[in-house]
Design an enzyme around this catalytic site. Structure first.
Site, short mmCIF file in Angstrom:
data_model
loop_
_atom_site.label_atom_id
_atom_site.label_comp_id
_atom_site.label_asym_id
_atom_site.label_seq_id
_atom_site.Cartn_x
_atom_site.Cartn_y
_atom_site.Cartn_z
N GLU A 159 13.86 3.76 53.12
CA GLU A 159 13.28 3.67 51.79
C GLU A 159 14.31 3.18 50.78
O GLU A 159 15.51 3.07 51.09
CB GLU A 159 12.73 5.03 51.35
CG GLU A 159 13.75 6.14 51.34
CD GLU A 159 13.12 7.52 51.21
OE1 GLU A 159 11.96 7.62 50.78
OE2 GLU A 159 13.79 8.51 51.54
N GLN A 179 16.60 16.43 52.64
CA GLN A 179 15.82 15.97 53.79
C GLN A 179 16.45 14.73 54.42
O GLN A 179 17.41 14.16 53.89
CB GLN A 179 14.39 15.67 53.36
CG GLN A 179 14.29 14.65 52.23
CD GLN A 179 12.88 14.55 51.66
OE1 GLN A 179 12.25 13.49 51.75
NE2 GLN A 179 12.39 15.64 51.06
N ARG A 211 13.00 18.49 56.73
CA ARG A 211 13.64 19.24 55.65
C ARG A 211 14.82 20.03 56.19
O ARG A 211 14.71 20.75 57.19
CB ARG A 211 12.66 20.20 54.99
CG ARG A 211 11.62 19.52 54.12
CD ARG A 211 10.81 20.53 53.32
NE ARG A 211 9.76 19.85 52.59
CZ ARG A 211 8.56 19.56 53.11
NH1 ARG A 211 8.30 19.90 54.35
NH2 ARG A 211 7.68 18.91 52.38
N HIS A 237 19.46 13.20 51.98
CA HIS A 237 19.24 12.88 50.57
C HIS A 237 18.35 13.91 49.90
O HIS A 237 17.60 14.65 50.56
CB HIS A 237 18.61 11.49 50.43
CG HIS A 237 17.28 11.35 51.10
ND1 HIS A 237 17.14 11.04 52.43
CD2 HIS A 237 16.02 11.46 50.62
CE1 HIS A 237 15.87 10.97 52.75
NE2 HIS A 237 15.15 11.23 51.65
N HIS A 251 15.16 11.31 57.33
CA HIS A 251 14.07 10.67 58.07
C HIS A 251 14.61 9.97 59.31
O HIS A 251 15.73 9.45 59.30
CB HIS A 251 13.38 9.63 57.19
CG HIS A 251 12.97 10.14 55.86
ND1 HIS A 251 12.05 11.15 55.69
CD2 HIS A 251 13.36 9.78 54.60
CE1 HIS A 251 11.89 11.39 54.40
NE2 HIS A 251 12.68 10.57 53.72
#
Length: 328
Positions: free
Chosen positions: A120, A99, A198, A178, A101
């Site tokens: 993150e 996936q 995804r 990642h 982001h």
């Protein structure tokens, strides 16, 4: 030490975890859901977390934030934007989807006004022998080759595999391809966003909840992003682990003084037991327990034998990484 500036706001707010069933989850966080689906995530700190003890027990962080915005959040944070961080524990017994982001600007454009991107960081608490993850793509991959691999189902051929060690910290800025693999138990701090695109889901049966987002992934994946690693050998799990625009992450041990520095802090004990002290207030946290420390608390102390991770809202460019990281 000073007492919190608001008599109505305790120095420490212990938080209740919320457990999330995931097809890839394990058995180290909680028993399976009633339908037998294993628990993959414990959401241990976010706006919907419920205070588990003290005078504000039963209230959500969001409700406390609305009642005491400045004292809770501190400088540079606006309660109207919602609580900015989400912290989880993840128990991976199978591969998570591959996936990516978006960053803040992409999230506002692709999802809607006021949306956050999702940068993150992971800190590895337990790593089984041979456990792997994916972070980034092979050096020299062109945007066109990346787009073709995403659309054609060949992304694994371009992905970089890594074998983390316990105590390592991996920073994953928005735009980094990642996936976490089996055999990993980890702490994750992220921007408070659910936006996930995804790319590949290991040929699991398609469902509305696990749809692929190929064109969105093409739009936001940056082939230059590989993740940034601070190894346990470098840090010992202590000191500054990540510094970026959305958050900072530090490892701390018992027996030291800390200070919120005008920003709220989220303290999660990752080994042993630690007692938080400020003024006449104390709170003892066991392994995997978390407390929110309001910005107004100021100086506090951690006593005991153990180690904790402390996440706070950050400052500076959202894409900046930790201090002098090696590439992961």
């Amino acid at each position: 030490m000073t007492h919190p500036t608001s008599a109505d706001l305790p120095a420490f707010l212990p938080l209740t975890p919320r457990y999330q069933a995931r097809v890839w989850g394990g058995d180290r966080l909680a028993p399976p859901a009633p339908d037998g689906t294993p628990i993959g995530e414990a959401w241990i700190a976010d706006g919907q977390s419920v205070v588990s003890g003290g005078p504000l027990a039963g209230r959500t962080v969001a409700a406390v934030m609305q009642a005491h915005p400045a004292a809770l959040l501190g400088a540079g944070q606006d309660a109207r934007d919602g609580f900015p961080l989400l912290i989880k524990l993840l128990d991976c017994r199978d591969w998570l989807s591959v996936q990516v982001h978006p960053d803040d600007a992409q999230a506002r454009e692709m999802v809607g006004p006021g949306e956050r991107g999702k940068t993150e960081a992971w800190h590895f608490l337990h790593v089984e022998p041979g456990a792997e993850l994916l972070a980034g793509v092979q050096p020299g991959t062109t945007p066109q080759a990346l787009a073709d691999a995403i659309r054609g189902g060949g992304i694994l051929n371009l992905s970089q595999r890594h074998r983390p060690q316990e105590g390592d910290t991996l920073f994953i800025p928005a735009g980094t391809l990642h996936a976490l693999g089996p055999g990993l138990l980890l702490y994750e701090v992220q921007q408070a966003s659910d936006t996930t695109y995804r790319v590949f889901d290991w040929d699991r049966p398609a469902s509305a909840g696990r749809a692929l987002h190929l064109e969105e992934s093409v739009a936001v994946t940056d082939p230059a992003r590989q993740g940034e690693l601070r190894t346990a050998a470098q840090t010992g799990g202590l000191g500054e682990l990540v510094r970026c625009g959305p958050f900072t992450l530090n490892g701390v041990a018992g027996g030291i003084e800390q200070n919120t520095g005008g920003r709220f802090a989220l303290v999660t004990v990752v080994s042993g037991t630690l007692t938080l002290r400020a003024g006449n207030e104390t709170l003892t946290l066991d392994t995997h327990q978390t407390a929110l420390i309001p910005a107004a608390t100021g100086p506090y102390r951690l006593d005991g034998h153990g180690r904790a991770l402390v996440a706070q809202p950050g400052v500076g460019p959202a894409e900046s990484g930790g201090s002098d990281p090696s590439r992961g």
